[in-house]
Design an enzyme around this catalytic site. Structure first.
Site, PDB file in Angstrom:
ATOM      1  N   ALA A  13       2.544   0.827  -1.586  1.00 27.61           N
ATOM      2  CA  ALA A  13       2.305  -0.504  -2.159  1.00 27.61           C
ATOM      3  C   ALA A  13       3.498  -0.972  -2.974  1.00 27.61           C
ATOM      4  CB  ALA A  13       1.042  -0.494  -3.013  1.00 27.61           C
ATOM      5  N   GLU A  32       9.043   4.773 -10.776  1.00 24.14           N
ATOM      6  CA  GLU A  32       8.235   5.798 -10.119  1.00 24.14           C
ATOM      7  C   GLU A  32       8.188   7.041 -11.006  1.00 24.14           C
ATOM      8  OE1 GLU A  32       6.322   8.609  -7.958  1.00 24.14           O
ATOM      9  OE2 GLU A  32       6.220   6.438  -7.663  1.00 24.14           O
ATOM     10  N   ARG A 106       2.175   9.258   6.959  1.00 22.69           N
ATOM     11  CA  ARG A 106       2.363   8.510   5.714  1.00 22.69           C
ATOM     12  C   ARG A 106       3.780   8.683   5.168  1.00 22.69           C
ATOM     13  NH1 ARG A 106      -0.925   6.081   1.905  1.00 22.69           N
ATOM     14  NH2 ARG A 106      -2.745   6.602   3.152  1.00 22.69           N
ATOM     15  N   TYR A 215      -5.779  11.618  15.648  1.00 20.59           N
ATOM     16  CA  TYR A 215      -4.845  10.751  16.368  1.00 20.59           C
ATOM     17  C   TYR A 215      -3.424  11.289  16.222  1.00 20.59           C
ATOM     18  CZ  TYR A 215      -4.507   8.631  11.645  1.00 20.59           C
ATOM     19  OH  TYR A 215      -4.368   8.407  10.295  1.00 20.59           O
ATOM     20  N   ASP A 301      -3.825  -0.408  -3.841  1.00 18.11           N
ATOM     21  CA  ASP A 301      -5.013   0.225  -4.408  1.00 18.11           C
ATOM     22  C   ASP A 301      -5.247  -0.135  -5.865  1.00 18.11           C
ATOM     23  OD1 ASP A 301      -5.681   1.432  -2.054  1.00 18.11           O
ATOM     24  OD2 ASP A 301      -4.932   3.425  -2.584  1.00 18.11           O
TER      25      ASP A 301
END
Length: 393
Positions: A13, A32, A106, A215, A301
Protein backbone atom coordinates in the site's frame (compact mmCIF):
# COMPACT_ATOMS: atom_id res chain seq x y z
CA UNK A 1 7.89 24.32 -5.43
CA UNK A 2 6.71 20.73 -5.17
CA UNK A 3 4.38 19.72 -2.41
CA UNK A 4 5.65 16.98 -0.13
CA UNK A 5 3.73 13.92 0.99
CA UNK A 6 4.77 11.84 3.99
CA UNK A 7 3.87 8.13 3.84
CA UNK A 8 3.75 5.78 6.82
CA UNK A 9 4.47 2.21 5.74
CA UNK A 10 6.65 0.56 3.13
CA UNK A 11 4.45 -2.39 2.23
CA UNK A 12 2.45 -2.77 -0.97
CA UNK A 13 0.00 0.00 0.00
CA UNK A 14 2.77 2.46 0.89
CA UNK A 15 4.84 1.82 -2.22
CA UNK A 16 1.78 2.06 -4.48
CA UNK A 17 0.69 5.29 -2.78
CA UNK A 18 4.19 6.65 -3.31
CA UNK A 19 4.03 5.86 -7.02
CA UNK A 20 0.66 7.58 -7.31
CA UNK A 21 1.85 10.68 -5.46
CA UNK A 22 5.12 10.90 -7.40
CA UNK A 23 3.29 10.58 -10.71
CA UNK A 24 1.04 13.43 -9.54
CA UNK A 25 4.12 15.63 -9.22
CA UNK A 26 4.64 15.44 -5.45
CA UNK A 27 7.87 14.88 -3.54
CA UNK A 28 7.61 11.62 -1.61
CA UNK A 29 9.05 10.82 1.81
CA UNK A 30 8.27 7.27 2.83
CA UNK A 31 8.97 5.82 6.29
CA UNK A 32 9.33 2.07 6.84
CA UNK A 33 9.95 0.52 10.25
CA UNK A 34 12.00 -2.45 8.96
CA UNK A 35 15.74 -2.32 8.34
CA UNK A 36 15.30 -3.47 4.72
CA UNK A 37 12.47 -3.38 2.24
CA UNK A 38 11.02 -6.86 2.14
CA UNK A 39 7.66 -8.61 2.15
CA UNK A 40 6.61 -11.76 3.95
CA UNK A 41 3.59 -13.80 3.13
CA UNK A 42 2.77 -15.84 0.11
CA UNK A 43 0.75 -15.34 -3.05
CA UNK A 44 -1.49 -12.53 -4.22
CA UNK A 45 -4.19 -12.69 -6.89
CA UNK A 46 -4.58 -9.62 -9.09
CA UNK A 47 -7.83 -9.24 -11.00
CA UNK A 48 -8.06 -7.35 -14.29
CA UNK A 49 -9.14 -4.23 -12.37
CA UNK A 50 -5.71 -4.20 -10.68
CA UNK A 51 -3.62 -5.29 -13.66
CA UNK A 52 -5.05 -2.36 -15.65
CA UNK A 53 -3.70 0.05 -13.00
CA UNK A 54 -0.26 -1.51 -13.20
CA UNK A 55 -0.38 -1.28 -16.98
CA UNK A 56 -1.23 2.43 -16.75
CA UNK A 57 1.96 2.89 -14.69
CA UNK A 58 4.02 1.21 -17.41
CA UNK A 59 4.53 -1.98 -15.38
CA UNK A 60 3.08 -4.58 -17.76
CA UNK A 61 6.53 -5.85 -18.75
CA UNK A 62 7.70 -6.06 -15.16
CA UNK A 63 4.53 -7.93 -14.19
CA UNK A 64 4.85 -10.29 -17.15
CA UNK A 65 8.37 -11.18 -16.04
CA UNK A 66 7.44 -12.40 -12.55
CA UNK A 67 3.74 -13.31 -12.42
CA UNK A 68 1.74 -16.35 -13.51
CA UNK A 69 -1.42 -16.04 -15.58
CA UNK A 70 -3.78 -18.93 -14.74
CA UNK A 71 -6.02 -20.08 -17.62
CA UNK A 72 -9.03 -20.75 -15.39
CA UNK A 73 -10.51 -20.89 -11.90
CA UNK A 74 -11.87 -24.24 -10.72
CA UNK A 75 -14.11 -24.64 -7.66
CA UNK A 76 -14.30 -28.06 -6.02
CA UNK A 77 -16.08 -29.61 -3.06
CA UNK A 78 -13.56 -30.21 -0.28
CA UNK A 79 -15.48 -33.26 0.95
CA UNK A 80 -16.03 -35.18 -2.28
CA UNK A 81 -13.50 -33.54 -4.61
CA UNK A 82 -16.26 -33.03 -7.19
CA UNK A 83 -16.00 -30.07 -9.54
CA UNK A 84 -18.66 -27.47 -8.78
CA UNK A 85 -17.91 -24.76 -11.32
CA UNK A 86 -15.28 -23.09 -13.49
CA UNK A 87 -14.44 -19.61 -14.74
CA UNK A 88 -12.28 -19.03 -17.80
CA UNK A 89 -9.42 -16.60 -17.15
CA UNK A 90 -6.40 -16.22 -19.46
CA UNK A 91 -7.33 -14.81 -22.86
CA UNK A 92 -11.00 -14.70 -21.84
CA UNK A 93 -10.27 -12.21 -19.06
CA UNK A 94 -8.27 -10.04 -21.46
CA UNK A 95 -11.11 -10.09 -23.97
CA UNK A 96 -13.78 -9.26 -21.38
CA UNK A 97 -11.94 -6.74 -19.23
CA UNK A 98 -8.97 -5.47 -21.21
CA UNK A 99 -6.40 -7.02 -18.87
CA UNK A 100 -5.29 -10.41 -17.62
CA UNK A 101 -5.92 -12.16 -14.31
CA UNK A 102 -2.54 -12.63 -12.63
CA UNK A 103 -1.18 -14.50 -9.62
CA UNK A 104 2.07 -13.32 -8.11
CA UNK A 105 4.28 -13.90 -5.10
CA UNK A 106 3.80 -11.04 -2.65
CA UNK A 107 7.55 -10.43 -2.52
CA UNK A 108 7.67 -10.13 -6.32
CA UNK A 109 4.83 -7.60 -6.34
CA UNK A 110 6.55 -5.66 -3.56
CA UNK A 111 9.83 -5.66 -5.48
CA UNK A 112 8.14 -4.57 -8.68
CA UNK A 113 6.51 -1.60 -6.94
CA UNK A 114 9.69 -0.67 -5.06
CA UNK A 115 11.71 -0.53 -8.26
CA UNK A 116 9.01 1.56 -9.95
CA UNK A 117 8.94 4.00 -7.04
CA UNK A 118 12.73 4.34 -6.97
CA UNK A 119 12.65 5.35 -10.62
CA UNK A 120 10.43 8.34 -9.85
CA UNK A 121 12.03 11.74 -9.15
CA UNK A 122 12.19 13.26 -5.66
CA UNK A 123 11.56 10.06 -3.73
CA UNK A 124 13.19 9.62 -0.32
CA UNK A 125 12.97 6.19 1.32
CA UNK A 126 13.65 6.05 5.06
CA UNK A 127 14.29 2.66 6.65
CA UNK A 128 14.13 1.88 10.38
CA UNK A 129 11.82 4.84 10.82
CA UNK A 130 8.39 4.29 12.40
CA UNK A 131 5.93 7.18 12.37
CA UNK A 132 4.53 7.18 15.90
CA UNK A 133 2.25 10.21 15.67
CA UNK A 134 1.52 13.47 13.94
CA UNK A 135 0.15 16.96 14.42
CA UNK A 136 -1.68 18.89 11.72
CA UNK A 137 -2.67 22.48 11.08
CA UNK A 138 -4.54 23.96 8.15
CA UNK A 139 -1.29 24.37 6.22
CA UNK A 140 1.03 21.49 7.16
CA UNK A 141 1.33 18.15 8.91
CA UNK A 142 4.26 17.21 11.11
CA UNK A 143 5.19 13.61 11.96
CA UNK A 144 7.26 12.23 14.81
CA UNK A 145 9.29 9.06 14.37
CA UNK A 146 10.27 6.58 17.07
CA UNK A 147 13.84 7.95 17.04
CA UNK A 148 12.62 11.50 17.79
CA UNK A 149 12.89 12.87 14.25
CA UNK A 150 10.34 15.54 13.31
CA UNK A 151 9.43 15.99 9.62
CA UNK A 152 6.97 18.44 8.09
CA UNK A 153 4.99 17.87 4.93
CA UNK A 154 1.93 19.02 3.03
CA UNK A 155 0.00 15.75 3.51
CA UNK A 156 0.27 12.45 5.38
CA UNK A 157 -0.80 9.09 4.00
CA UNK A 158 -1.31 6.27 6.49
CA UNK A 159 -0.44 3.04 4.66
CA UNK A 160 0.73 1.26 7.78
CA UNK A 161 -1.54 -1.75 7.75
CA UNK A 162 -4.39 -3.22 9.72
CA UNK A 163 -2.96 -1.95 13.03
CA UNK A 164 -2.22 1.51 11.64
CA UNK A 165 -0.92 4.09 14.09
CA UNK A 166 -2.03 6.85 11.76
CA UNK A 167 -5.58 5.48 11.79
CA UNK A 168 -5.51 5.11 15.56
CA UNK A 169 -4.81 8.84 15.92
CA UNK A 170 -7.06 9.98 13.08
CA UNK A 171 -10.16 7.94 13.96
CA UNK A 172 -9.57 6.57 17.45
CA UNK A 173 -11.75 3.57 16.65
CA UNK A 174 -9.77 0.95 18.53
CA UNK A 175 -8.02 -2.20 17.34
CA UNK A 176 -9.22 -4.31 14.41
CA UNK A 177 -11.60 -7.14 15.19
CA UNK A 178 -10.45 -10.74 15.43
CA UNK A 179 -12.38 -12.72 12.82
CA UNK A 180 -12.07 -16.21 14.25
CA UNK A 181 -10.55 -17.34 10.96
CA UNK A 182 -6.99 -18.70 10.74
CA UNK A 183 -4.92 -18.78 7.56
CA UNK A 184 -2.23 -21.41 6.99
CA UNK A 185 0.04 -20.33 4.13
CA UNK A 186 2.94 -21.91 2.29
CA UNK A 187 4.79 -21.59 -1.02
CA UNK A 188 6.55 -24.65 -2.47
CA UNK A 189 8.55 -25.29 -5.66
CA UNK A 190 6.32 -26.99 -8.20
CA UNK A 191 9.24 -29.14 -9.37
CA UNK A 192 9.47 -30.63 -5.87
CA UNK A 193 5.86 -31.82 -6.01
CA UNK A 194 4.63 -34.97 -7.74
CA UNK A 195 3.27 -34.19 -11.20
CA UNK A 196 -0.30 -34.84 -10.04
CA UNK A 197 -0.05 -32.08 -7.40
CA UNK A 198 1.34 -29.35 -9.65
CA UNK A 199 -1.04 -26.75 -11.05
CA UNK A 200 -1.30 -23.92 -13.55
CA UNK A 201 -4.85 -23.04 -12.44
CA UNK A 202 -6.51 -21.40 -9.48
CA UNK A 203 -8.32 -24.12 -7.55
CA UNK A 204 -10.63 -23.34 -4.64
CA UNK A 205 -11.83 -26.18 -2.40
CA UNK A 206 -14.97 -25.35 -0.38
CA UNK A 207 -15.77 -27.22 2.84
CA UNK A 208 -17.71 -26.79 6.08
CA UNK A 209 -16.10 -23.93 8.03
CA UNK A 210 -13.00 -24.06 5.85
CA UNK A 211 -11.66 -23.57 2.35
CA UNK A 212 -8.38 -24.06 0.50
CA UNK A 213 -6.92 -22.12 -2.43
CA UNK A 214 -3.96 -23.18 -4.58
CA UNK A 215 -2.44 -21.39 -7.58
CA UNK A 216 0.89 -20.81 -9.35
CA UNK A 217 3.17 -17.84 -8.74
CA UNK A 218 6.58 -16.68 -10.02
CA UNK A 219 6.01 -17.67 -13.66
CA UNK A 220 4.51 -20.96 -12.51
CA UNK A 221 7.71 -22.13 -10.81
CA UNK A 222 6.12 -21.99 -7.34
CA UNK A 223 2.75 -23.04 -5.99
CA UNK A 224 0.93 -20.98 -3.37
CA UNK A 225 -1.35 -22.78 -0.93
CA UNK A 226 -3.69 -21.14 1.57
CA UNK A 227 -5.89 -23.04 4.00
CA UNK A 228 -8.39 -20.97 5.98
CA UNK A 229 -10.24 -22.57 8.85
CA UNK A 230 -12.52 -21.23 11.54
CA UNK A 231 -10.97 -21.48 14.98
CA UNK A 232 -9.96 -19.53 18.07
CA UNK A 233 -7.00 -17.15 18.04
CA UNK A 234 -5.06 -15.87 21.06
CA UNK A 235 -5.90 -12.47 22.47
CA UNK A 236 -2.44 -10.98 21.87
CA UNK A 237 -1.88 -11.32 18.14
CA UNK A 238 1.31 -9.25 18.14
CA UNK A 239 3.23 -11.68 20.35
CA UNK A 240 1.78 -14.91 19.00
CA UNK A 241 4.23 -17.44 17.57
CA UNK A 242 3.19 -17.75 13.92
CA UNK A 243 4.99 -21.04 13.24
CA UNK A 244 2.27 -23.49 12.33
CA UNK A 245 2.11 -27.19 13.09
CA UNK A 246 1.41 -29.33 10.04
CA UNK A 247 -0.19 -31.98 12.24
CA UNK A 248 -2.75 -29.45 13.50
CA UNK A 249 -3.61 -28.57 9.91
CA UNK A 250 -4.01 -32.21 8.87
CA UNK A 251 -6.30 -32.73 11.85
CA UNK A 252 -8.43 -29.73 10.82
CA UNK A 253 -8.82 -31.24 7.34
CA UNK A 254 -9.88 -34.66 8.56
CA UNK A 255 -12.97 -35.66 6.62
CA UNK A 256 -12.00 -33.85 3.43
CA UNK A 257 -11.35 -35.77 0.25
CA UNK A 258 -8.16 -37.73 -0.42
CA UNK A 259 -7.18 -35.44 -3.31
CA UNK A 260 -7.17 -32.38 -1.06
CA UNK A 261 -5.37 -34.16 1.76
CA UNK A 262 -2.72 -35.28 -0.72
CA UNK A 263 -2.13 -31.64 -1.66
CA UNK A 264 -1.59 -30.65 1.97
CA UNK A 265 0.51 -33.71 2.83
CA UNK A 266 2.74 -33.01 -0.16
CA UNK A 267 4.03 -29.77 1.40
CA UNK A 268 6.59 -31.17 3.90
CA UNK A 269 8.03 -33.55 1.30
CA UNK A 270 8.52 -30.57 -1.03
CA UNK A 271 10.45 -28.70 1.66
CA UNK A 272 7.64 -26.34 2.64
CA UNK A 273 6.78 -25.16 6.14
CA UNK A 274 3.32 -23.85 6.98
CA UNK A 275 3.00 -20.37 8.49
CA UNK A 276 -0.08 -19.41 10.44
CA UNK A 277 -1.82 -16.03 10.61
CA UNK A 278 -4.97 -15.10 12.53
CA UNK A 279 -7.10 -12.90 10.28
CA UNK A 280 -8.26 -9.48 11.44
CA UNK A 281 -10.47 -6.94 9.69
CA UNK A 282 -12.81 -4.01 10.27
CA UNK A 283 -16.45 -3.44 9.28
CA UNK A 284 -17.05 -1.92 5.83
CA UNK A 285 -16.39 1.80 5.56
CA UNK A 286 -19.40 3.95 6.44
CA UNK A 287 -18.31 7.39 5.22
CA UNK A 288 -15.53 9.19 3.33
CA UNK A 289 -14.34 10.72 6.62
CA UNK A 290 -13.02 7.27 7.52
CA UNK A 291 -10.52 7.60 4.67
CA UNK A 292 -9.51 11.27 4.78
CA UNK A 293 -9.72 14.24 7.14
CA UNK A 294 -7.87 17.49 6.54
CA UNK A 295 -4.30 16.78 5.48
CA UNK A 296 -4.36 13.11 6.49
CA UNK A 297 -5.64 10.17 4.45
CA UNK A 298 -5.60 6.39 4.80
CA UNK A 299 -5.06 3.76 2.14
CA UNK A 300 -4.86 -0.01 1.87
CA UNK A 301 -5.46 -2.04 5.01
CA UNK A 302 -5.17 1.07 7.18
CA UNK A 303 -8.38 2.28 5.53
CA UNK A 304 -10.32 -0.87 4.66
CA UNK A 305 -8.85 -4.16 5.92
CA UNK A 306 -10.88 -7.02 4.54
CA UNK A 307 -11.13 -10.77 4.65
CA UNK A 308 -9.41 -12.55 1.75
CA UNK A 309 -12.54 -14.13 0.24
CA UNK A 310 -12.58 -11.91 -2.84
CA UNK A 311 -8.77 -11.81 -3.31
CA UNK A 312 -8.77 -8.00 -3.43
CA UNK A 313 -6.76 -6.79 -0.42
CA UNK A 314 -3.64 -5.80 -2.37
CA UNK A 315 -5.80 -4.84 -5.33
CA UNK A 316 -7.78 -2.27 -3.37
CA UNK A 317 -4.52 -0.71 -2.14
CA UNK A 318 -3.34 -0.32 -5.73
CA UNK A 319 -6.71 1.12 -6.75
CA UNK A 320 -6.38 3.57 -3.84
CA UNK A 321 -3.01 4.67 -5.19
CA UNK A 322 -4.39 5.22 -8.68
CA UNK A 323 -7.16 7.40 -7.26
CA UNK A 324 -4.63 9.28 -5.12
CA UNK A 325 -2.67 10.04 -8.27
CA UNK A 326 -5.77 11.53 -9.85
CA UNK A 327 -6.77 13.53 -6.77
CA UNK A 328 -3.30 14.83 -5.92
CA UNK A 329 -2.93 16.03 -9.52
CA UNK A 330 -5.76 18.56 -9.02
CA UNK A 331 -3.36 21.43 -8.46
CA UNK A 332 -6.10 24.08 -8.49
CA UNK A 333 -7.59 22.60 -5.29
CA UNK A 334 -6.35 22.95 -1.73
CA UNK A 335 -4.81 19.77 -0.37
CA UNK A 336 -7.70 18.90 2.03
CA UNK A 337 -10.12 19.10 -0.89
CA UNK A 338 -7.89 16.83 -2.98
CA UNK A 339 -7.79 14.23 -0.23
CA UNK A 340 -11.54 14.52 0.30
CA UNK A 341 -12.04 13.96 -3.43
CA UNK A 342 -9.90 10.83 -3.13
CA UNK A 343 -12.03 9.56 -0.24
CA UNK A 344 -15.32 10.41 -1.94
CA UNK A 345 -14.27 8.46 -5.02
CA UNK A 346 -13.01 5.42 -3.09
CA UNK A 347 -14.97 4.71 0.06
CA UNK A 348 -18.12 3.20 -1.42
CA UNK A 349 -16.28 0.84 -3.75
CA UNK A 350 -13.93 -0.27 -0.98
CA UNK A 351 -16.90 -0.78 1.35
CA UNK A 352 -18.64 -2.89 -1.27
CA UNK A 353 -15.57 -5.09 -1.65
CA UNK A 354 -15.31 -5.44 2.13
CA UNK A 355 -18.97 -6.43 2.37
CA UNK A 356 -18.76 -8.88 -0.53
CA UNK A 357 -15.67 -10.47 1.02
CA UNK A 358 -17.63 -11.04 4.24
CA UNK A 359 -20.51 -12.54 2.27
CA UNK A 360 -18.19 -14.81 0.28
CA UNK A 361 -16.68 -16.11 3.51
CA UNK A 362 -20.10 -17.21 4.73
CA UNK A 363 -20.78 -18.90 1.39
CA UNK A 364 -17.35 -20.57 1.16
CA UNK A 365 -17.64 -22.01 4.68
CA UNK A 366 -21.34 -22.87 4.54
CA UNK A 367 -22.76 -25.91 6.32
CA UNK A 368 -26.01 -27.86 6.13
CA UNK A 369 -28.70 -26.75 3.69
CA UNK A 370 -26.83 -23.56 2.81
CA UNK A 371 -23.88 -25.66 1.60
CA UNK A 372 -26.21 -27.91 -0.39
CA UNK A 373 -27.84 -24.88 -2.03
CA UNK A 374 -24.44 -23.31 -2.78
CA UNK A 375 -23.19 -26.44 -4.49
CA UNK A 376 -26.37 -26.84 -6.54
CA UNK A 377 -26.29 -23.19 -7.62
CA UNK A 378 -22.64 -23.49 -8.57
CA UNK A 379 -23.31 -26.54 -10.72
CA UNK A 380 -26.27 -24.88 -12.46
CA UNK A 381 -24.91 -21.36 -12.93
CA UNK A 382 -21.14 -21.86 -12.71
CA UNK A 383 -19.45 -19.03 -14.55
CA UNK A 384 -22.32 -16.59 -13.98
CA UNK A 385 -21.75 -16.88 -10.22
CA UNK A 386 -17.97 -16.85 -10.34
CA UNK A 387 -17.44 -13.92 -12.70
CA UNK A 388 -17.34 -10.43 -11.15
CA UNK A 389 -18.06 -7.81 -13.87
CA UNK A 390 -18.91 -5.13 -11.28
CA UNK A 391 -15.44 -5.57 -9.82
CA UNK A 392 -13.21 -6.31 -12.81
CA UNK A 393 -14.57 -3.53 -15.01
Amino acid sequence: MKKQVLIAGGGIAGLAAGIGAARAGWEVRLFERAAVFSEVGAGVQLGPNVVRRLQSWGLQGALQAVAAFPPRLVVRCALSGAQLGTLALGATAVQRYGAAYASIHRADLHGLLLQALQQQPDVHLNLEQTIEGYSASDEAVTVRTHCKKVIEGDALLGADGVRSRVRAQLLGDGPPRVTGHLAYRVVVPQAALPQALRTSEVTTWLGPRLHVVQYPVRRGELQNLVVIIEGPAPDDLDTWDHSANAADLESALAGTCTALQDVVRGVPAAGGGWRLWPLADRPPLRAPAQMAQGLVALCGDAAHPMRPYLAQGAGMAIEDAAELESALSMHDLEVPLRLRRYALNRWQRAARVQARSLRNGRIFHATGMMRWGRDLSMRLLGERLLDQPWLYR
